[in-house]
Every structure is written in C-alpha cells, then in structure tokens.
Design a protein around this motif. Structure first.
Motif, PDB file in Angstrom:
ATOM      1  N   LEU A 362       0.866  -1.183   0.000  1.00  0.00           N
ATOM      2  CA  LEU A 362       0.000   0.000   0.000  1.00  0.00           C
ATOM      3  C   LEU A 362       0.900   1.230   0.000  1.00  0.00           C
ATOM      4  O   LEU A 362       1.809   1.343   0.824  1.00  0.00           O
ATOM      5  N   ASP A 363       0.645   2.146  -0.953  1.00  0.00           N
ATOM      6  CA  ASP A 363       1.358   3.430  -0.959  1.00  0.00           C
ATOM      7  C   ASP A 363       0.413   4.494  -0.442  1.00  0.00           C
ATOM      8  O   ASP A 363      -0.733   4.581  -0.904  1.00  0.00           O
ATOM      9  N   LEU A 364       0.894   5.300   0.504  1.00  0.00           N
ATOM     10  CA  LEU A 364       0.046   6.346   1.085  1.00  0.00           C
ATOM     11  C   LEU A 364       0.446   7.708   0.546  1.00  0.00           C
ATOM     12  O   LEU A 364       1.618   7.928   0.207  1.00  0.00           O
ATOM     13  N   ASN A 365      -0.531   8.623   0.503  1.00  0.00           N
ATOM     14  CA  ASN A 365      -0.244   9.989   0.057  1.00  0.00           C
ATOM     15  C   ASN A 365       0.261  10.804   1.249  1.00  0.00           C
ATOM     16  O   ASN A 365      -0.538  11.222   2.093  1.00  0.00           O
ATOM     17  N   ILE A 366       1.567  11.013   1.320  1.00  0.00           N
ATOM     18  CA  ILE A 366       2.117  11.737   2.476  1.00  0.00           C
ATOM     19  C   ILE A 366       2.163  13.246   2.249  1.00  0.00           C
ATOM     20  O   ILE A 366       2.551  13.996   3.149  1.00  0.00           O
ATOM     21  N   GLU A 367       1.738  13.691   1.047  1.00  0.00           N
ATOM     22  CA  GLU A 367       1.737  15.149   0.799  1.00  0.00           C
ATOM     23  C   GLU A 367       0.675  15.842   1.646  1.00  0.00           C
ATOM     24  O   GLU A 367       0.797  17.014   1.989  1.00  0.00           O
ATOM     25  N   GLU A 368      -0.395  15.115   2.008  1.00  0.00           N
ATOM     26  CA  GLU A 368      -1.465  15.726   2.821  1.00  0.00           C
ATOM     27  C   GLU A 368      -1.063  15.854   4.285  1.00  0.00           C
ATOM     28  O   GLU A 368      -1.744  16.500   5.067  1.00  0.00           O
ATOM     29  N   ASP A 369       0.015  15.181   4.670  1.00  0.00           N
ATOM     30  CA  ASP A 369       0.464  15.208   6.071  1.00  0.00           C
ATOM     31  C   ASP A 369       1.646  16.174   6.164  1.00  0.00           C
ATOM     32  O   ASP A 369       2.699  15.940   5.568  1.00  0.00           O
ATOM     33  N   PRO A 370       1.505  17.292   6.910  1.00  0.00           N
ATOM     34  CA  PRO A 370       2.595  18.280   6.972  1.00  0.00           C
ATOM     35  C   PRO A 370       3.805  17.820   7.792  1.00  0.00           C
ATOM     36  O   PRO A 370       4.826  18.517   7.821  1.00  0.00           O
ATOM     37  N   ALA A 371       3.707  16.685   8.460  1.00  0.00           N
ATOM     38  CA  ALA A 371       4.831  16.228   9.301  1.00  0.00           C
ATOM     39  C   ALA A 371       6.048  15.930   8.441  1.00  0.00           C
ATOM     40  O   ALA A 371       5.921  15.367   7.348  1.00  0.00           O
ATOM     41  N   PRO A 372       7.250  16.264   8.930  1.00  0.00           N
ATOM     42  CA  PRO A 372       8.467  15.922   8.162  1.00  0.00           C
ATOM     43  C   PRO A 372       8.617  14.415   7.981  1.00  0.00           C
ATOM     44  O   PRO A 372       9.045  13.945   6.934  1.00  0.00           O
ATOM     45  N   ILE A 373       8.251  13.660   9.018  1.00  0.00           N
ATOM     46  CA  ILE A 373       8.501  12.205   8.995  1.00  0.00           C
ATOM     47  C   ILE A 373       7.172  11.459   8.995  1.00  0.00           C
ATOM     48  O   ILE A 373       6.310  11.702   9.848  1.00  0.00           O
ATOM     49  N   CYS A 374       6.991  10.594   7.998  1.00  0.00           N
ATOM     50  CA  CYS A 374       5.686   9.945   7.779  1.00  0.00           C
ATOM     51  C   CYS A 374       5.850   8.458   7.477  1.00  0.00           C
ATOM     52  O   CYS A 374       6.920   8.005   7.055  1.00  0.00           O
ATOM     53  N   VAL A 375       4.749   7.728   7.634  1.00  0.00           N
ATOM     54  CA  VAL A 375       4.649   6.361   7.112  1.00  0.00           C
ATOM     55  C   VAL A 375       4.171   6.517   5.666  1.00  0.00           C
ATOM     56  O   VAL A 375       3.065   6.998   5.425  1.00  0.00           O
ATOM     57  N   ALA A 376       5.004   6.095   4.705  1.00  0.00           N
ATOM     58  CA  ALA A 376       4.643   6.292   3.293  1.00  0.00           C
ATOM     59  C   ALA A 376       3.923   5.076   2.720  1.00  0.00           C
ATOM     60  O   ALA A 376       3.480   5.093   1.578  1.00  0.00           O
ATOM     61  N   GLY A 377       3.818   4.012   3.527  1.00  0.00           N
ATOM     62  CA  GLY A 377       3.121   2.818   3.052  1.00  0.00           C
ATOM     63  C   GLY A 377       3.662   1.580   3.710  1.00  0.00           C
ATOM     64  O   GLY A 377       4.388   1.654   4.719  1.00  0.00           O
ATOM     65  N   ILE A 378       3.301   0.427   3.128  1.00  0.00           N
ATOM     66  CA  ILE A 378       3.798  -0.846   3.659  1.00  0.00           C
ATOM     67  C   ILE A 378       4.047  -1.785   2.489  1.00  0.00           C
ATOM     68  O   ILE A 378       3.321  -1.749   1.486  1.00  0.00           O
ATOM     69  N   LYS A 379       5.066  -2.602   2.623  1.00  0.00           N
ATOM     70  CA  LYS A 379       5.434  -3.542   1.559  1.00  0.00           C
ATOM     71  C   LYS A 379       6.053  -4.769   2.217  1.00  0.00           C
ATOM     72  O   LYS A 379       6.927  -4.629   3.088  1.00  0.00           O
ATOM     73  N   ASP A 380       5.600  -5.952   1.853  1.00  0.00           N
ATOM     74  CA  ASP A 380       6.141  -7.194   2.438  1.00  0.00           C
ATOM     75  C   ASP A 380       6.170  -7.134   3.976  1.00  0.00           C
ATOM     76  O   ASP A 380       7.167  -7.513   4.596  1.00  0.00           O
ATOM     77  N   HIS A 381       5.142  -6.605   4.568  1.00  0.00           N
ATOM     78  CA  HIS A 381       5.017  -6.486   6.040  1.00  0.00           C
ATOM     79  C   HIS A 381       6.003  -5.475   6.634  1.00  0.00           C
ATOM     80  O   HIS A 381       6.196  -5.459   7.847  1.00  0.00           O
ATOM     81  N   MET A 382       6.652  -4.656   5.774  1.00  0.00           N
ATOM     82  CA  MET A 382       7.609  -3.672   6.305  1.00  0.00           C
ATOM     83  C   MET A 382       7.063  -2.259   6.093  1.00  0.00           C
ATOM     84  O   MET A 382       6.761  -1.874   4.954  1.00  0.00           O
ATOM     85  N   ARG A 383       6.935  -1.512   7.183  1.00  0.00           N
ATOM     86  CA  ARG A 383       6.483  -0.126   7.056  1.00  0.00           C
ATOM     87  C   ARG A 383       7.554   0.683   6.325  1.00  0.00           C
ATOM     88  O   ARG A 383       8.743   0.532   6.602  1.00  0.00           O
ATOM     89  N   GLN A 384       7.092   1.530   5.417  1.00  0.00           N
ATOM     90  CA  GLN A 384       8.021   2.359   4.638  1.00  0.00           C
ATOM     91  C   GLN A 384       8.029   3.759   5.247  1.00  0.00           C
ATOM     92  O   GLN A 384       7.031   4.488   5.129  1.00  0.00           O
ATOM     93  N   TYR A 385       9.127   4.110   5.925  1.00  0.00           N
ATOM     94  CA  TYR A 385       9.204   5.421   6.570  1.00  0.00           C
ATOM     95  C   TYR A 385       9.963   6.403   5.685  1.00  0.00           C
ATOM     96  O   TYR A 385      10.937   6.033   5.030  1.00  0.00           O
ATOM     97  N   VAL A 386       9.487   7.656   5.696  1.00  0.00           N
ATOM     98  CA  VAL A 386      10.155   8.698   4.903  1.00  0.00           C
ATOM     99  C   VAL A 386      10.397   9.911   5.787  1.00  0.00           C
ATOM    100  O   VAL A 386       9.500  10.348   6.512  1.00  0.00           O
ATOM    101  N   ASN A 387      11.617  10.428   5.748  1.00  0.00           N
ATOM    102  CA  ASN A 387      11.899  11.722   6.364  1.00  0.00           C
ATOM    103  C   ASN A 387      12.052  12.700   5.207  1.00  0.00           C
ATOM    104  O   ASN A 387      13.082  12.709   4.514  1.00  0.00           O
ATOM    105  N   LYS A 388      11.019  13.539   4.992  1.00  0.00           N
ATOM    106  CA  LYS A 388      10.999  14.441   3.830  1.00  0.00           C
ATOM    107  C   LYS A 388      12.145  15.450   3.874  1.00  0.00           C
ATOM    108  O   LYS A 388      12.526  16.009   2.856  1.00  0.00           O
ATOM    109  N   GLN A 389      12.688  15.704   5.090  1.00  0.00           N
ATOM    110  CA  GLN A 389      13.704  16.760   5.219  1.00  0.00           C
ATOM    111  C   GLN A 389      15.122  16.224   5.307  1.00  0.00           C
ATOM    112  O   GLN A 389      16.062  17.000   5.465  1.00  0.00           O
TER     113      GLN A 389
END
Ligand code: HMG
Length: 391
Positions: A362-389
């Motif tokens: 699952l890919d999530l739309n992290i543009e709607e979340d103003p937080a620098p660090i977000c869960v961008a989705g999940i793949k193979d049971h692994m959460r995909q974390y992104v630090n936009k900054q």
C-alpha cells in the motif's frame, strides 16, 4: 554530578476533534467532556503517522549536530509499539541519522514507560558523563468508537535529551516507586484497543499516588511548600486534579492557590491533545514550563508517573537558570494554530483505517500530512518510513 533534562520537545498530529461535537454525537452533555473529564480537543493520528513517526517528529528539530555526536543510547517508551520484536528506537535512530555507535531499545510498562526510560538514562549518564541519551515517549491511545474511554484517546510524542549538567531541569536523586499486580487497564497482544475498568483505574491511580507521595515525604522531609508545582500523568485533565485535591486540604491557602493555579496551567496542552500514555506526564511538564511565565529558576517541581497494571513513581526536579531559552514555545503555539479540525464522521473514518496485514503493498499519500517524517506505506510487512527533510 547533576543529571537531567537538557532539551525537551513534543509533536502531535495535524488533525483534531472538538470534544463538544464528540459529546453531542455520543448523546452526552458537552460539559461532561469539557468539565467532568476536562478535555477540549483530541488529537487524531492519520494513517501516515504511527508511534515511530510521532517520536521521530518530536526529536527531529530538537537535536543539533553536537547532540547527534554525543547520543549513544536511544530509549523508546511506548505501549502502542508497531512490532513485538524490533524496537521503535531503531527506526527513530535511523530516521534522525544518529551515529551507529549507540544502543537502541524499547521499554514497556503502560504509561510508566517514559519514566522508566528517563531513570535508565540517568543511570547511563552516571556511568558515561560525556554521553547523551535520547528518551522518546510516544503513543496513540485507542479505546474504540462509542466506548466510555473514547473521550480519553489522543496521539502524540515527547522527545527528551538527558545529559549531565542539563540546561532545563536537574532530576534529584531521591525517587519513590511502587509496583502491584492489578487489572485496571491492559491490552492483550491480539487487540488494537485497550481493555479498561474505568472506575477501578481511577481509584488505583489515586491509591498509587497516595503511597508514593507519602513515601517520598517520609524519605525526603519535603512537604507541599517545598514544591512550586506538581505535574501528573494525565489520562484526562480532571484525573490529576482529583489526586492533587487529596493532599492540600489541611495546607495553607497560599500552597493550595499556587498548586492549583500551576496545575491548571500544566494541563493546557493536554486539554488539546488527549491521553498520550507514556508522554502525558511530560506534555504536562512542557505545558507548565512554556505557559507559566512566573516560574522562577531554582523552583522544585514534583512529578507523578502512573502506568496501569501498575507502577507508580514520584520524583522531583529543579529548574535551571534561564531554562526558558531552551524551550520551543513559539513552535508549539504555531503547531496548535495550524492543526485542522475534522468532523466526527471524518474522525470515525480515520479511526477505522489500517495498514494491510496480509503482506500486500500500500502506498500512502504523504503530501497531505505536513509532518516531516511519515509512514509512506507498507510492503512485504515492512512499514516504509520517509523523512521528507533528510538530505
Ligand atoms: P464515564 O463513566 O463515562 O464518566 O467514564 P463518569 O460518569 O464517571 O463521569 C466523568 C465525570 O464527569 C464525573 O466527574 C461526572 O460527575 C462528570 P467525577 O465524579 O469523576 O469528578 N460529569 C459532568 N460534569 C459536568 N457537567 C456534566 C457532567 N456529567 C458528568 N453535565 C472514565 C469516565 C474516565 C472512567 C472513562 O472515560 C474511562 O474509562 N477512561 C479510560 C481509563 C482512564 O483514563 N483511567 C484513568 C486512570 S488509569 C491511568 O491513568 C492509566 C492510563 O493512562 C493507561 C496506562 O497506564 O497505560 C489510562
């Protein structure tokens, strides 16, 4: 050597519910929620935030490069962690870009986890005076839609840097604690919402406070006039007031007035965020430090930590000269101002959303979340974390 809080910051998601509107939707009088419980707003975590990202967002703007060089221990207190095996501390350590020569662990004992982390950190600094410990307390409190506990939900995190010669609060050595096996609140591993015996949990909170407060007075000789303020674990803001009321009846009007005024100020942030379990006591401390302009350097603050199940602890700290310079008051005001209200229907929709548990992507739309660090989705049971900054 003096050890304590050198830096402290918090983060709460950008969405909230108005408690007056929640009360109406639940056929309750709004005053029950705003006065009887003492909550005005409740933070709502979008699916792009979890306890790991909340903690990382709380720490992200707090640390400078020198801190990152000195941090050799990350301790994550939570009771809503995302993995039974891997600690949230390892994810946050990576998202913040901390040095690899460090320890990283998660600790759990309901809402007491943040305090346990601080006491572990103190011990580590006593042995390693030039290092710094990053303590994270982060939770999303979930009781379920239309339950009595719903009004006491919330989401957020506090990040604390523990060091020698701290600039904000020196933690004094005498500490009083108590453990007893009780079933007032728990969350079996198969449930994503808590089980609670609400009235019993309130009684146990008061009983634990009474025990550790009495033990601490006997141990130290302190009484109410030695404290400028008392901060409480706040599952909801009326709870700490109930505990405070049990100890000031036979005291002077001046003591009572000072403690009640400071208590009310210490609940301001919590009234807008709700219960954030491990971080609630530290959100209350931040509220007091940032919102009470008349606190003097050198004042003693008492802190009561309670984690259902249960462990209670009373400990104290002394405010350091010019501590205000090291707080992030303006940023927190802006964070609250920028939050967006969601309707009850939107909150219910968000509450029901969950990441897939079957290994699908699952890919999530992290543009709607103003937080620098977000869960961008999940793949193979692994959460995909992104630090936009993070460059
Ligand atoms: P409830 O049964 O819905 O509420 O549950 P109530 O009927 O007890 O009413 C609450 C208060 O509102 C009462 O005041 C009423 O009089 C008042 P109190 O007697 O308590 O002072 N009230 C009104 N006031 C003004 N105007 C009105 C009005 N109507 C009523 N019109 C309860 C409340 C807190 C039990 C429930 O929300 C719950 O179960 N919450 C979760 C458990 C909890 O927060 N427990 C706290 C202690 S345990 C703890 O702190 C640990 C914890 O954080 C977990 C952890 O450690 O991990 C929870």
């Amino acid at each position: 050597m003096q050890i304590g809080i050198d830096k402290i910051n918090f983060y709460t998601p950008h969405l909230y519910v108005d408690m007056n509107k929640l009360a109406i939707a639940r056929n309750q009088e709004p005053e029950k929620f705003t006065i009887g419980i003492g909550q005005d707003e409740m933070a709502v975590a979008p699916i792009t935030q979890d306890p790991v990202t909340l903690a990382a967002n709380a720490a992200w703007n707090m640390l400078d490069e020198a801190d990152k060089e000195q941090i050799d221990f990350v301790i994550f207190g939570t009771e809503s962690g995302i993995d039974h095996s891997k600690s949230g501390a390892v994810y946050v350590h990576h998202l913040l870009g901390l040095k690899k020569e460090a320890r990283a662990i998660e600790v759990k004992q309901a809402c007491y986890g943040g305090t346990a982390a601080i006491q572990l950190a103190k011990g580590h600094i006593a042995l390693n005076p030039t290092s710094k410990v990053l303590v994270l307390a982060s939770d999303i409190a979930r009781y379920g839609l239309n339950t009595p506990g719903e009004v006491t939900q919330g989401a957020g995190a506090v990040a604390i840097l523990i060091s020698a010669d701290p600039r904000i609060l020196v933690l004094e050595d005498e500490v009083s604690y108590r453990t007893d096996e009780i079933m007032d609140f728990w969350r079996p591993v198969y449930s994503d919402t808590a089980y609670v015996d609400g009235k019993y949990s309130n009684e146990q909170y008061i009983s634990f406070f009474s025990h550790v407060w009495t033990a601490h007075k006997e141990k130290t000789g302190f009484d109410l006039n030695d404290f400028e303020a008392l901060c409480y674990h706040l599952p909801y803001t009326k709870m700490g007031l109930k505990a405070l009321r049990t100890i000031y009846d036979d005291k002077t009007e001046a003591d009572k007035e000072r403690l009640v005024e400071n208590y009310q100020i210490s609940t301001r942030y919590n009234r807008k965020v709700g219960n954030i379990y491990t971080a609630s006591l530290y959100l209350s401390l931040l509220s007091l430090l940032e919102q009470q302009e008349n606190l003097r350097d050198g004042s003693r603050i008492g802190l009561f930590s309670y984690g259902s199940g249960a462990v209670g602890e009373f400990f104290t700290g002394i405010l350091q000269p010019n501590y205000r310079k090291y707080l992030h008051t303006a940023e927190h005001t802006t964070m609250f101002e920028k939050r967006q209200e969601v309707s009850i229907a939107e909150y219910e929709e968000i509450f029901k959303q969950e990441l897939p548990k079957d290994g699908s992507t699952l890919d999530l739309n992290i543009e709607e979340d103003p937080a620098p660090i977000c869960v961008a989705g999940i793949k193979d049971h692994m959460r995909q974390y992104v630090n936009k900054q993070k460059v």
